[in-house]
Enzyme design. Structure first.
Site, PDB file in Angstrom:
ATOM      1  CB  ILE A  11      -1.045  -0.016   1.389  1.00 24.79           C
ATOM      2  CG1 ILE A  11      -1.785  -1.317   1.311  1.00 24.79           C
ATOM      3  CG2 ILE A  11      -1.642   1.231   1.023  1.00 24.79           C
ATOM      4  CD1 ILE A  11      -2.659  -1.506   0.154  1.00 24.79           C
ATOM      5  CG  ASP A  30      10.820  -0.202   3.679  1.00 26.71           C
ATOM      6  OD1 ASP A  30       9.474  -0.445   3.392  1.00 26.71           O
ATOM      7  OD2 ASP A  30      11.359  -1.498   4.107  1.00 26.71           O
ATOM      8  CB  THR A  82      -1.394  -3.469  12.024  1.00 31.37           C
ATOM      9  OG1 THR A  82      -2.181  -3.498  10.870  1.00 31.37           O
ATOM     10  CG2 THR A  82      -1.062  -2.049  12.334  1.00 31.37           C
ATOM     11  CE  LYS A 204      -8.651  -1.851   5.868  1.00 30.31           C
ATOM     12  NZ  LYS A 204      -8.185  -2.148   4.734  1.00 30.31           N
ATOM     13  CG  ASN A 208     -11.120  -5.951   4.869  1.00 31.01           C
ATOM     14  OD1 ASN A 208     -11.561  -5.940   3.722  1.00 31.01           O
ATOM     15  ND2 ASN A 208      -9.931  -5.265   5.113  1.00 31.01           N
ATOM     16  NE  ARG A 211     -14.234  -8.913  -0.274  1.00 31.48           N
ATOM     17  CZ  ARG A 211     -14.788  -9.171  -1.300  1.00 31.48           C
ATOM     18  NH1 ARG A 211     -16.050  -8.558  -1.743  1.00 31.48           N
ATOM     19  NH2 ARG A 211     -14.210 -10.043  -2.269  1.00 31.48           N
ATOM     20  N   GLY A 255      -7.578 -15.863   2.795  1.00 30.50           N
ATOM     21  CA  GLY A 255      -6.236 -15.701   3.102  1.00 30.50           C
ATOM     22  C   GLY A 255      -5.914 -14.027   3.039  1.00 30.50           C
ATOM     23  CB  CYS A 258      -7.537  -7.422   4.358  1.00 34.12           C
ATOM     24  SG  CYS A 258      -5.913  -6.502   3.511  1.00 34.12           S
ATOM     25  CE1 TYR A 314      -5.822 -11.856  -0.487  1.00 30.88           C
ATOM     26  CE2 TYR A 314      -3.441 -11.490  -0.802  1.00 30.88           C
ATOM     27  CZ  TYR A 314      -4.862 -10.958  -0.650  1.00 30.88           C
ATOM     28  OH  TYR A 314      -5.005  -9.768  -0.877  1.00 30.88           O
TER      29      TYR A 314
HETATM   30  N1  SAJ Z   1     -12.596 -14.983  -1.079  1.00 27.01           N
HETATM   31  C1  SAJ Z   1     -13.559 -15.967  -1.222  1.00 27.01           C
HETATM   32  N2  SAJ Z   1     -14.542 -15.827  -1.671  1.00 27.01           N
HETATM   33  C2  SAJ Z   1     -14.834 -14.788  -2.179  1.00 27.01           C
HETATM   34  C3  SAJ Z   1     -14.481 -13.446  -2.203  1.00 27.01           C
HETATM   35  C4  SAJ Z   1     -12.944 -13.710  -1.744  1.00 27.01           C
HETATM   36  O1  SAJ Z   1     -12.909 -17.101  -0.529  1.00 27.01           O
HETATM   37  O2  SAJ Z   1     -16.091 -14.572  -2.746  1.00 27.01           O
HETATM   38  C5  SAJ Z   1     -11.173 -15.047  -0.661  1.00 27.01           C
HETATM   39  C6  SAJ Z   1     -10.104 -14.682  -1.375  1.00 27.01           C
HETATM   40  O3  SAJ Z   1      -9.670 -15.752  -2.114  1.00 27.01           O
HETATM   41  C7  SAJ Z   1      -8.925 -14.554  -0.286  1.00 27.01           C
HETATM   42  C8  SAJ Z   1      -9.787 -13.648   0.674  1.00 27.01           C
HETATM   43  O4  SAJ Z   1     -11.181 -14.216   0.516  1.00 27.01           O
HETATM   44  O5  SAJ Z   1      -8.160 -15.553  -0.159  1.00 27.01           O
HETATM   45  C9  SAJ Z   1      -9.305 -12.306   0.510  1.00 27.01           C
HETATM   46  O6  SAJ Z   1      -9.754 -11.820  -0.840  1.00 27.01           O
HETATM   47  P1  SAJ Z   1     -10.541 -10.267  -1.187  1.00 27.01           P
HETATM   48  O7  SAJ Z   1     -10.445 -10.170  -2.545  1.00 27.01           O
HETATM   49  O8  SAJ Z   1     -11.990 -10.215  -0.604  1.00 27.01           O
HETATM   50  O9  SAJ Z   1      -9.809  -9.252  -0.350  1.00 27.01           O
HETATM   51  P2  SAJ Z   1      -8.280  -8.675  -0.015  1.00 27.01           P
HETATM   52  O10 SAJ Z   1      -7.682  -9.075   1.274  1.00 27.01           O
HETATM   53  O11 SAJ Z   1      -7.375  -9.006  -1.342  1.00 27.01           O
HETATM   54  O12 SAJ Z   1      -8.594  -7.167  -0.179  1.00 27.01           O
HETATM   55  C10 SAJ Z   1      -9.740  -6.629   0.863  1.00 27.01           C
HETATM   56  C11 SAJ Z   1     -10.456  -5.761   0.252  1.00 27.01           C
HETATM   57  N3  SAJ Z   1     -11.488  -5.291   1.044  1.00 27.01           N
HETATM   58  C12 SAJ Z   1     -12.797  -5.356   0.666  1.00 27.01           C
HETATM   59  O13 SAJ Z   1     -13.318  -5.566  -0.573  1.00 27.01           O
HETATM   60  C13 SAJ Z   1     -14.043  -4.828   1.707  1.00 27.01           C
HETATM   61  C14 SAJ Z   1      -9.756  -4.292  -0.098  1.00 27.01           C
HETATM   62  O14 SAJ Z   1     -10.777  -3.521  -0.480  1.00 27.01           O
HETATM   63  C15 SAJ Z   1      -9.177  -4.010   1.213  1.00 27.01           C
HETATM   64  O15 SAJ Z   1      -8.220  -2.691   0.721  1.00 27.01           O
HETATM   65  C16 SAJ Z   1      -7.999  -4.941   1.713  1.00 27.01           C
HETATM   66  O16 SAJ Z   1      -8.847  -6.035   1.846  1.00 27.01           O
HETATM   67  C17 SAJ Z   1      -7.534  -4.376   2.871  1.00 27.01           C
HETATM   68  O17 SAJ Z   1      -6.175  -4.074   2.834  1.00 27.01           O
HETATM   69  O18 SAJ Z   1      -8.313  -4.435   3.816  1.00 27.01           O
END
Ligand code: SAJ
Length: 427
Positions: A11, A30, A82, A204, A208, A211, A255, A258, A314
């Site tokens: 980020i 860094d 963090t 924030k 997450n 989700r 994974g 976040c 992930y």
């Molecule tokens: N995953 C599933 N099923 C889904 C969607 C995702 O199993 O339907 C899994 C993915 O394979 C992965 C994990 O969830 O292992 C996380 O993937 P992700 O695409 O949901 O999230 P991140 O961690 O790459 O990014 C998230 C995002 N948060 C949201 O959409 C609310 C991003 O916007 C944030 O900036 C980021 O977390 C963060 O830094 O917090």
């Protein structure tokens, strides 16, 4: 304006470069000497579409340089990791954030703004960061400004989302919020939403967590539907046709840095009140074992020995293996001496990872797809000629070129694996 960005990771680096390419003077800090050296030579150390070109531009216009030591600036942005503490509820470890803020204090001047972008537990800005800053004698909201402005970008689309996403600007006081807004308005085209620091922190985290809980529900549905011989993927597709339903997709686990981390930050602050959040975490962390179990059942059914594991990151189309359920599944399978397990991932460079698909699948009995990389989507049975038996377990439901094969299994059809000796379902 001169901006110092502390922490040049997934980020911090794109953020620093975006400011630099929008007419600000940026110094990226860094602790990793090699990262500093490579960036100043023009090489990015992470995989993110479009970022290399943005760095090239910033270096050419001399608006960005990387350094190890914090220097005076108008604004400081903290974007360091963090992690979870190794305690019962995996609380938020603020030590990197605190040490980054401490490194700013000797150069902090009246009128400066400090922004925390790192994801932090609710109330951290006011309870932990504010006292640190005020230990210098400067008063927050009057002499200096303190803001929590969580990043919300999606890996793989960071450049676009940095510019276009809405940003929550959570000031400790209204004057702090205004100071934060001024900084992000230099390049953010999304709305700059005024808020308080603690609201921004919780917002924030709950994004997450929402989700994570939603995915846990989809994963639980897979287990229930497997038992009842119902196709969970079809169920989700049907349910999502309802205008007010949006179930996410099940998978081998959740994974990344976040979704698999943030819910604990809330839970650790309110353990009694966060039962559902904790349960969702448990369901998702148990998914790798569920996939391993099903892989073993399938291997038994087909009398297979060699397995090619497709994908270790992930999630798809990135090179990040932090908190990766795919990696966990690979390691669990690889520990079993009776099988020959090969990992294949075109995005990951590591000695144990095969980067040539032909070699990976040579004489394999089973391909287990754990990540939705784009490269996998277009594969057809022709691409798997060299396998001993062409059998597929696709935990991401992406091998659309193979769905009609008799030996294709996904999270909607796991009951087929055990159908020979199905357990009795209560009627
Ligand atoms: N995953 C599933 N099923 C889904 C969607 C995702 O199993 O339907 C899994 C993915 O394979 C992965 C994990 O969830 O292992 C996380 O993937 P992700 O695409 O949901 O999230 P991140 O961690 O790459 O990014 C998230 C995002 N948060 C949201 O959409 C609310 C991003 O916007 C944030 O900036 C980021 O977390 C963060 O830094 O917090």
């Amino acid at each position: 304006m001169k901006i110092v960005v502390i922490g040049l990771g997934y980020i911090g680096l794109p953020t620093a470069i975006m400011f630099a390419n929008h007419k600000q003077e940026v110094v990226g800090i860094d602790v990793n000497e090699q990262v500093i050296e490579e960036l100043n030579r023009g090489k990015i150390h992470i995989e993110e579409p479009g970022l290399q070109a943005e760095l090239d531009r910033a270096l050419k216009s001399q608006t960005f340089r990387a350094e190890q030591i914090v220097e005076q600036a108008d604004a400081f942005i903290v974007s360091v990791p963090t992690p979870n503490h190794d305690d019962l509820l995996k609380s938020c470890d603020l030590s990197y954030v605190k040490s980054a803020v401490t490194s700013i204090l000797p150069v902090l001047q009246k009128g400066n703004t400090i922004i925390i972008e790192s994801t932090i537990a609710p109330r951290s800005t006011e309870d932990h960061i504010l006292p640190l800053i005020e230990s210098t004698g400067l008063v927050v909201g009057k002499d200096v400004f303190l803001v929590h402005c969580p990043e919300r970008v999606l890996p793989g689309q960071i450049i676009h989302e940095l510019i276009h996403n809405n940003r929550i600007i959570g000031g400790v006081t209204p004057a702090c919020t205004q100071a934060g807004k001024k900084i992000y308005s230099t390049f953010v085209q999304g709305e700059l939403i005024e808020s308080a620091a603690s609201t921004a922190e919780m917002s924030k985290l709950i994004e997450n967590t929402y989700r994570d809980v939603n995915i846990a529900l989809a994963n639980e549905l897979v287990k229930i539907s497997t038992l009842l011989d119902i196709n969970a993927l079809d169920v989700i597709e049907m349910a999502n046709k309802h205008p007010r339903v949006n179930l996410l997709q099940p998978g081998p686990g959740v994974g990344g840095h976040c979704l698999a981390v943030d819910p604990y930050f809330i839970a650790a602050k309110a353990p009694e009140e966060s039962q559902m959040i904790q349960r969702a975490r448990q369901i998702n962390t148990m998914m790798p074992d569920f996939i391993v179990e099903n892989t073993l059942a399938l291997l038994e059914k087909i009398q297979g020995k060699k397995v090619a594991v497709f994908g270790l990151t992930y999630k798809g189309d990135i090179d990040d293996i932090r908190e990766s359920p795919a990696l966990e599944i690979y390691h669990k399978l690889a520990e079993m001496p009776q099988f020959d397990i090969v990992a294949y991932d075109p995005h990951v460079q590591a000695t144990f990872v095969e980067r040539d698909m032909e070699t990976a699948i040579m004489n394999a009995d089973l391909v287990v797809v754990l990540v939705d990389h784009s490269e996998f989507r277009t594969l057809t049975s022709k691409d798997f000629d060299r396998m001993q038996q062409q059998i597929f377990l696709d935990t991401r439901n992406i091998m659309t070129g193979l769905v009609n094969e008799e030996n294709y299994y996904n999270l909607g059809s796991l009951s087929k694996i055990k159908s020979a000796h199905r357990i009795n379902v209560p009627v």
